[in-house]
Design a protein around this motif. Sequence first.
Motif, PDB file in Angstrom:
ATOM      1  N   LYS A 258      23.986 -60.667  27.308  1.00 35.65           N
ATOM      2  CA  LYS A 258      24.407 -59.509  26.181  1.00 35.65           C
ATOM      3  C   LYS A 258      23.145 -58.980  26.090  1.00 35.65           C
ATOM      4  O   LYS A 258      22.543 -59.073  25.733  1.00 35.65           O
ATOM      5  CB  LYS A 258      24.789 -60.119  24.662  1.00 35.65           C
ATOM      6  CG  LYS A 258      24.914 -58.986  23.906  1.00 35.65           C
ATOM      7  CD  LYS A 258      26.462 -58.465  24.202  1.00 35.65           C
ATOM      8  CE  LYS A 258      27.058 -57.401  22.954  1.00 35.65           C
ATOM      9  NZ  LYS A 258      28.097 -57.374  22.969  1.00 35.65           N
ATOM     10  N   THR A 259      23.265 -57.789  27.126  1.00 36.16           N
ATOM     11  CA  THR A 259      22.633 -56.697  27.406  1.00 36.16           C
ATOM     12  C   THR A 259      23.148 -56.079  28.528  1.00 36.16           C
ATOM     13  O   THR A 259      23.390 -56.593  30.102  1.00 36.16           O
ATOM     14  CB  THR A 259      21.187 -57.567  27.829  1.00 36.16           C
ATOM     15  OG1 THR A 259      19.799 -56.544  28.155  1.00 36.16           O
ATOM     16  CG2 THR A 259      21.073 -58.768  29.365  1.00 36.16           C
ATOM     17  N   THR A 260      22.482 -54.882  28.990  1.00 35.67           N
ATOM     18  CA  THR A 260      22.014 -53.804  29.637  1.00 35.67           C
ATOM     19  C   THR A 260      21.446 -54.284  31.113  1.00 35.67           C
ATOM     20  O   THR A 260      21.483 -53.297  31.890  1.00 35.67           O
ATOM     21  CB  THR A 260      22.370 -52.256  29.153  1.00 35.67           C
ATOM     22  OG1 THR A 260      21.088 -52.026  28.668  1.00 35.67           O
ATOM     23  CG2 THR A 260      23.336 -52.200  28.410  1.00 35.67           C
ATOM     24  N   GLN A 261      19.994 -54.918  30.775  1.00 37.03           N
ATOM     25  CA  GLN A 261      19.116 -54.654  31.922  1.00 37.03           C
ATOM     26  C   GLN A 261      19.452 -55.505  32.568  1.00 37.03           C
ATOM     27  O   GLN A 261      20.770 -56.998  32.478  1.00 37.03           O
ATOM     28  CB  GLN A 261      17.947 -55.850  30.869  1.00 37.03           C
ATOM     29  CG  GLN A 261      16.889 -56.062  32.217  1.00 37.03           C
ATOM     30  CD  GLN A 261      15.741 -57.566  31.221  1.00 37.03           C
ATOM     31  OE1 GLN A 261      15.757 -57.227  29.944  1.00 37.03           O
ATOM     32  NE2 GLN A 261      15.158 -57.551  31.848  1.00 37.03           N
ATOM     33  N   ASP A 262      19.346 -55.806  33.594  1.00 37.84           N
ATOM     34  CA  ASP A 262      19.740 -56.362  34.935  1.00 37.84           C
ATOM     35  C   ASP A 262      19.563 -57.733  34.471  1.00 37.84           C
ATOM     36  O   ASP A 262      17.878 -57.737  35.232  1.00 37.84           O
ATOM     37  CB  ASP A 262      19.358 -55.668  35.908  1.00 37.84           C
ATOM     38  CG  ASP A 262      19.872 -56.233  37.585  1.00 37.84           C
ATOM     39  OD1 ASP A 262      20.273 -57.406  37.825  1.00 37.84           O
ATOM     40  OD2 ASP A 262      19.453 -55.306  39.094  1.00 37.84           O
ATOM     41  N   MET A 263      19.705 -58.706  35.027  1.00 35.01           N
ATOM     42  CA  MET A 263      19.054 -59.918  34.409  1.00 35.01           C
ATOM     43  C   MET A 263      19.312 -61.202  36.173  1.00 35.01           C
ATOM     44  O   MET A 263      18.909 -61.888  36.071  1.00 35.01           O
ATOM     45  CB  MET A 263      19.794 -60.325  34.241  1.00 35.01           C
ATOM     46  CG  MET A 263      20.301 -59.918  32.018  1.00 35.01           C
ATOM     47  SD  MET A 263      18.361 -60.302  31.564  1.00 35.01           S
ATOM     48  CE  MET A 263      18.291 -61.814  31.473  1.00 35.01           C
ATOM     49  N   ARG A 264      19.204 -60.009  37.190  1.00 35.64           N
ATOM     50  CA  ARG A 264      19.309 -61.023  38.907  1.00 35.64           C
ATOM     51  C   ARG A 264      18.124 -61.307  38.975  1.00 35.64           C
ATOM     52  O   ARG A 264      18.418 -62.682  39.379  1.00 35.64           O
ATOM     53  CB  ARG A 264      20.106 -60.017  39.427  1.00 35.64           C
ATOM     54  CG  ARG A 264      21.622 -59.583  39.993  1.00 35.64           C
ATOM     55  CD  ARG A 264      22.223 -58.812  40.478  1.00 35.64           C
ATOM     56  NE  ARG A 264      21.313 -57.426  40.554  1.00 35.64           N
ATOM     57  CZ  ARG A 264      21.370 -57.217  41.344  1.00 35.64           C
ATOM     58  NH1 ARG A 264      22.355 -56.678  42.598  1.00 35.64           N
ATOM     59  NH2 ARG A 264      21.472 -55.051  40.843  1.00 35.64           N
TER      60      ARG A 264
END
Length: 298
Positions: A258-264
């Motif tokens: 639940k975020t727009t940050q790139d979590m890769r």
Amino acid sequence: MSIEVVGVSKLYGNQKALNNISFHVGKPEIVGFLGPNGAGKSTLMKILTTYIKSNNGQALVNGFDVSTNPKAVQQSVGYLPEHNPLYLEQYVKEYLDFNAQVYRISKERINEVIELTGLTPEAHKKIGQLSKGYRQRVGLANALLHDPDVLILDEPTTGLDPNQLIDIRNLIKTIGETKTVFLSTHIMQEVEAMCDRVIIINKGEIVADKNLKDLRNEAEQVVIVEFDYRIENAFLLKLPKVESVVNTYDFVYEITFKTTQDMRSHVFDFAHDNALKILQLNQKNASLESLFRNLTSE
């Protein structure tokens, strides 16, 4: 504002089709009015085009009240209803000429809208000889005859084949560069392809009203990762901002954040810290369809 709706409600007997809805649409803007079947889309369009009256509230089109000044509304709005009413035995130009006389506009405008809507190759034919896509073009040409500032289109792409779909989409996008276009649909892809903004209605109530860009940015992010062996979902659930983890097959996992940050990068660090090899690592945003389901599900 080109369209302003304030506290509008509509009852059919004891059934409330619209429940105190409010929104506004500016110019130029293409706004998709999205909702499941029976949500109240067509009801509101009929109110905005003066075909029916609301029980409560106020609706203005180009500053004219749809209840107290219906003729001014009709003169400033172009309407393409869901079931495009055409006289199939008339020729294209004959049909448009008839409507031009109703609006008391010059016949030169007929040729203008024929060219604008791409009807030139079919203008000599009877409407009954045309494909569904070209019949939709005739309906759009008719809606544009009197050069209205506002276009209201009810399910304009229903029943079109893929090629016709692309043509009508492009036409609507072109029109929307200078006019207000308010179109209803229940097809999420149509909103994504054409619209600047989406209003979602469910059971007669507005449940979302956002710029499409903002709506996409608020979507859940899904990271698809494949490791070199299986691990327990519980370990991945410890990653920051995780909502869910699904082991789709073999060693492939879909992790929803639940975020727009790139979590890769977080997934990569997790693999490194746990001596895992990453065989694939991709990212996708949850689609508008998923958001729609969340907002309109029972």
